[in-house]
Write an enzyme that holds these catalytic residues in place. Structure first.
Site, mmCIF file in Angstrom:
data_model
loop_
_atom_site.group_PDB
_atom_site.id
_atom_site.type_symbol
_atom_site.label_atom_id
_atom_site.label_comp_id
_atom_site.label_asym_id
_atom_site.label_seq_id
_atom_site.Cartn_x
_atom_site.Cartn_y
_atom_site.Cartn_z
ATOM 1 N N PRO A 2 0.840 -1.223 0.000
ATOM 2 C CA PRO A 2 0.000 0.000 0.000
ATOM 3 C C PRO A 2 0.866 1.262 0.000
ATOM 4 C CG PRO A 2 -0.662 -1.518 1.750
ATOM 5 C CD PRO A 2 0.629 -2.017 1.220
ATOM 6 N N GLU A 3 0.563 2.166 -0.918
ATOM 7 C CA GLU A 3 1.284 3.430 -0.993
ATOM 8 C C GLU A 3 0.313 4.556 -0.636
ATOM 9 O OE1 GLU A 3 3.592 3.709 -4.651
ATOM 10 O OE2 GLU A 3 3.774 1.540 -4.778
ATOM 11 N N ARG A 128 2.469 -10.926 5.835
ATOM 12 C CA ARG A 128 3.935 -10.911 5.957
ATOM 13 C C ARG A 128 4.434 -10.397 7.310
ATOM 14 N NH1 ARG A 128 6.559 -10.310 0.813
ATOM 15 N NH2 ARG A 128 8.463 -10.319 2.031
#
Ligand SMILES: [Zn+2]
Length: 298
Positions: A2-3, A128
């Site tokens: 996500p940016e 992750r």
């Protein structure tokens, strides 16, 4: 993954859902998810605090509380999901084990459940395990503990002149590396960096000092445009990112170069993948020709 646009979409969606709701006791399935304070202190001090509004700095989501600030960074695969009703996860897991059903990813990778007193809940799941949550008491702690290495936000904190000034201080930097550097300016990751450099026709390995003032302005405009487009289209979704209601963004269908190795650019040339700043980087060798130092050379 996500940016800035993805976090902005979450921020806008989540604010009306949680506004004026008071946190109940959180359930921390993976203690290392909480970076500050200690997991125990987090669990005992979040209850009773009320969410006021959501904002964003770079890729950080910040939820202002009546007392303190809850900061969240999704990192690679983090997801924040709002649900109207709390679920008993252990019971649900036992049930699905019995029936051999697959547990949905947002439950399988659930790291932190933050219920509200009205029965709704915020789920932080993360495959992750790099995503982090902080609970700080005030703006000063936010700056010193959470945002200490975070530069100005690319969308909210910089006008064109300020951006060009920052570039001039970092003349010797390769542009791809510079735009990924959250200390330089915060918000862009690999996807939007490649897309914005394509939009302004600048080679990813080009040095900041070779940009003319017009190039630098063009770069600034491209950054603003690509981020705004990303937000408008609900962010870029591959396999990990969902917005807060679980829906998928669709900006990935509008990507001009990212993830499109060997596919044709709109100019007809094949998109190439190289390594720049240690990251897989997509660009069009025709639209983003490398500067040779010889004008008119083709
Ligand atoms: Zn092209």
């Amino acid at each position: 993954m996500p940016e800035l646009p993805e976090v902005e979409v979450i921020c806008r969606e989540i604010e009306p859902l949680i506004k004026n709701k008071t946190f109940d006791v959180p359930v921390l399935y993976m203690p290392s998810t909480v970076d500050y304070p200690s997991p125990e202190e987090f669990t005992t001090s979040l209850p009773g605090r009320t969410a006021k509004n959501a904002r964003r700095k770079g890729k950080y989501l910040l939820i202002d509380l009546n007392d303190g600030i809850l900061a969240i960074h999704l990192r690679m695969t983090g997801n924040l999901l709002y649900k109207e009703e709390s679920v008993n996860h252990e019971a649900a897991a036992e049930e699905s084990a019995k029936t051999n059903e697959t547990i949905p990813a947002d439950q399988r990778f659930l790291r932190l459940a933050m219920p509200f007193t009205d029965g709704s809940v915020l789920h932080f799941s993360d495959m992750r395990r790099f995503g982090r949550v902080w609970l700080v008491e005030n703006e000063e702690q936010l700056q010193t503990i959470v945002l200490k290495n975070v530069g100005p936000d690319l969308l909210n904190d910089l006008c064109c002149e300020e951006f060009i000034e920052l570039l001039q201080k970092r003349k010797r930097s390769q542009l791809k590396a510079l735009l990924l550097d959250q200390g330089f300016a915060a918000g862009m990751g690999n996807i939007y960096t490649d897309e914005c450099l394509f939009r302004c026709g600048i080679h990813p390995r080009r040095q900041a000092e070779t940009l003319s003032p017009a190039d630098a302005e063009q770069l600034y405009r491209s950054i603003q445009d690509v981020l705004a487009d990303g937000i408008e289209h609900g962010g870029t979704t591959f396999r990990d990112y969902r917005n807060s209601s679980g829906a998928l963004g669709d900006f990935q269908s509008r990507l001009a170069v990212y993830g499109r190795k060997d596919e044709p650019c709109s100019c007809g040339a094949a998109i190439e993948k190289i390594t720049a700043a240690g990251r897989g980087t997509y660009y069009c060798p025709r639209c983003q020709a490398e500067q040779t130092g010889e004008e008119g050379c083709d």
